[in-house]
Design a protein around this motif. Structure first.
Motif, short mmCIF file in Angstrom:
data_model
loop_
_atom_site.label_atom_id
_atom_site.label_comp_id
_atom_site.label_asym_id
_atom_site.label_seq_id
_atom_site.Cartn_x
_atom_site.Cartn_y
_atom_site.Cartn_z
N ASN A 75 0.86 -1.18 0.00
CA ASN A 75 0.00 0.00 0.00
C ASN A 75 0.90 1.23 0.00
OD1 ASN A 75 -1.40 2.31 1.41
ND2 ASN A 75 -3.12 0.90 1.19
N LEU A 76 0.87 1.98 -1.08
CA LEU A 76 1.80 3.09 -1.23
C LEU A 76 1.66 4.12 -0.12
CD1 LEU A 76 4.01 4.44 -2.91
CD2 LEU A 76 2.21 5.50 -4.29
N GLY A 77 0.42 4.48 0.22
CA GLY A 77 0.21 5.47 1.27
C GLY A 77 0.80 5.02 2.60
N SER A 78 0.53 3.78 2.97
CA SER A 78 1.06 3.25 4.24
C SER A 78 2.58 3.19 4.21
CB SER A 78 0.49 1.85 4.50
OG SER A 78 -0.91 1.90 4.64
N LEU A 79 3.14 2.81 3.06
CA LEU A 79 4.59 2.72 2.95
C LEU A 79 5.23 4.09 3.13
CD1 LEU A 79 7.16 1.12 2.29
CD2 LEU A 79 6.68 1.48 -0.14
N ILE A 80 4.67 5.09 2.50
CA ILE A 80 5.21 6.45 2.63
C ILE A 80 5.13 6.93 4.07
CG2 ILE A 80 4.84 8.88 2.02
CD1 ILE A 80 3.91 7.88 -0.76
N LYS A 81 3.98 6.73 4.71
CA LYS A 81 3.82 7.18 6.10
C LYS A 81 4.79 6.46 7.03
CE LYS A 81 -1.05 8.51 5.75
NZ LYS A 81 -2.44 8.16 6.12
N THR A 82 4.97 5.17 6.82
CA THR A 82 5.90 4.40 7.65
C THR A 82 7.33 4.90 7.49
OG1 THR A 82 4.53 2.41 7.54
CG2 THR A 82 6.83 2.09 8.10
N ARG A 131 -2.01 13.80 -0.47
CA ARG A 131 -3.06 13.06 -1.20
C ARG A 131 -2.56 11.66 -1.59
NH1 ARG A 131 -4.01 18.25 -3.49
NH2 ARG A 131 -2.70 17.75 -5.30
N ILE A 132 -1.31 11.56 -1.99
CA ILE A 132 -0.75 10.24 -2.35
C ILE A 132 -0.66 9.36 -1.10
CG2 ILE A 132 1.32 9.05 -3.17
CD1 ILE A 132 1.82 11.49 -5.00
N ALA A 133 -0.18 9.94 0.00
CA ALA A 133 -0.01 9.19 1.25
C ALA A 133 -1.35 8.73 1.82
CB ALA A 133 0.73 10.04 2.28
N ASN A 134 -2.42 9.45 1.48
CA ASN A 134 -3.75 9.07 1.95
C ASN A 134 -4.56 8.35 0.87
OD1 ASN A 134 -4.02 10.19 4.78
ND2 ASN A 134 -3.36 12.04 3.71
N LYS A 167 -5.48 9.17 -2.02
CA LYS A 167 -6.51 9.95 -2.69
C LYS A 167 -6.06 10.43 -4.08
CE LYS A 167 -8.63 11.66 1.57
NZ LYS A 167 -8.94 12.85 2.40
N GLN A 168 -4.79 10.16 -4.38
CA GLN A 168 -4.24 10.53 -5.69
C GLN A 168 -3.24 9.48 -6.12
OE1 GLN A 168 -2.75 14.58 -6.11
NE2 GLN A 168 -1.23 13.95 -7.63
N LYS A 169 -3.27 9.11 -7.40
CA LYS A 169 -2.33 8.13 -7.92
C LYS A 169 -0.98 8.79 -8.14
CE LYS A 169 -1.83 4.71 -11.63
NZ LYS A 169 -1.69 3.55 -10.74
N ALA A 170 0.07 8.17 -7.66
CA ALA A 170 1.41 8.72 -7.84
C ALA A 170 1.88 8.55 -9.29
CB ALA A 170 2.39 8.02 -6.90
N LYS A 171 2.53 9.56 -9.81
CA LYS A 171 3.13 9.48 -11.13
C LYS A 171 4.45 8.73 -11.04
CE LYS A 171 1.26 13.94 -12.68
NZ LYS A 171 1.60 15.30 -13.13
N PRO A 172 4.94 8.18 -12.16
CA PRO A 172 6.25 7.51 -12.13
C PRO A 172 7.36 8.40 -11.58
CG PRO A 172 5.12 7.00 -14.17
CD PRO A 172 4.28 8.03 -13.47
N GLN A 215 5.80 -1.55 -6.78
CA GLN A 215 4.93 -2.63 -6.32
C GLN A 215 3.84 -2.09 -5.41
OE1 GLN A 215 6.44 -5.56 -3.46
NE2 GLN A 215 5.76 -7.15 -4.87
N ALA A 216 4.20 -1.19 -4.49
CA ALA A 216 3.23 -0.63 -3.56
C ALA A 216 2.18 0.21 -4.29
CB ALA A 216 3.94 0.23 -2.51
#
Length: 218
Positions: free
Chosen positions: A8-15, A40-43, A45-50, A69-70
């Motif tokens: 999960n990208l948001g969870s990974l960023i917050k961690t 927004r990405i961390a929550n 709510k927005q898809k991260a760009k490459p 992967q996340a």
């Protein structure tokens, strides 16, 4: 739980922010990405760009493949390659590029092999040798560590310079180095951050061919 977090990208960023004692505002300063965008990405709510993924990987200190992967792309992270972005498959590269509208046509390994073949004989000429000697280090400076493949390329360059290597080995090494130098990429270098991933694949191909050569002539 850790597995779920890494997917999960948001969870990974917050961690990562928490473990590195960083705020989103500080990450914004480091990456140049707007704080609201990071939030927004961390929550989720927005898809991260490459380009976001590359910057997060660089400034948060984990492999790009884990961020990809996340973010929901299918990436196999083999344990022995877990610290290397070279573990990203060509299928995943293509999926990411197409989804990000960076690549209109499909590419495959045959195209890369074809390009390498073109450079094999050139690598054995004086002109090809001078091209490698004169321009390799300059090209490395240009990309400024754009990926872990740079270390392998430096090793290949140093090996190419050795006097006691066979013409077969010099051909393989030279073709890889020329592919990198001449920028006739299947994925253009300006497609940041994925513009050097075909160079990564070329390095993989070259290392595989060298391994077969070593096995053939122990």
């Amino acid at each position: 739980m850790k597995n779920e977090e890494e997917r999960n990208l948001g969870s990974l960023i917050k961690t990562l922010l928490r473990t590195r004692s960083l705020s989103m505002r500080k990450l914004s300063m480091l990456t140049g990405i707007d704080t609201a965008t990071i939030s927004r990405i961390a929550n989720n709510k927005q898809k991260a760009k490459p380009s976001h993924l590359q910057l997060f990987a660089h400034h948060l200190g984990i492999p790009l493949a884990k961020f990809i992967q996340a973010a929901g792309y299918d990436v196999e992270l083999h344990e022995k390659n877990a610290t290397s972005d070279l573990s990203i498959s060509i299928e995943t590269i293509q999926e990411i590029l197409v989804s990000a509208n960076h690549l209109e046509h499909q590419f495959n390994l045959e195209q890369i092999h074809h390009e390498l073949t073109k450079y094999e004989q050139f690598a054995l000429t004086k002109e090809g040798e001078h091209k490698i000697l004169d321009e390799f280090e300059q090209k490395v400076d240009q990309v400024r560590g754009a990926g872990p493949f740079i270390n392998e390329l430096n090793k290949m360059y140093n090996r190419y310079l050795e006097e006691n290597i066979s013409s077969e080995e010099r051909t393989i090494l030279g073709s890889v180095l020329l592919y990198f130098i001449l920028s006739t990429d299947i994925i253009p270098d300006y497609v940041f951050p994925f513009g050097y991933l075909d160079d990564c694949l070329v390095v993989q191909i070259g290392l595989g061919r060298l391994a077969k050569l070593d096995h053939k002539h122990p």
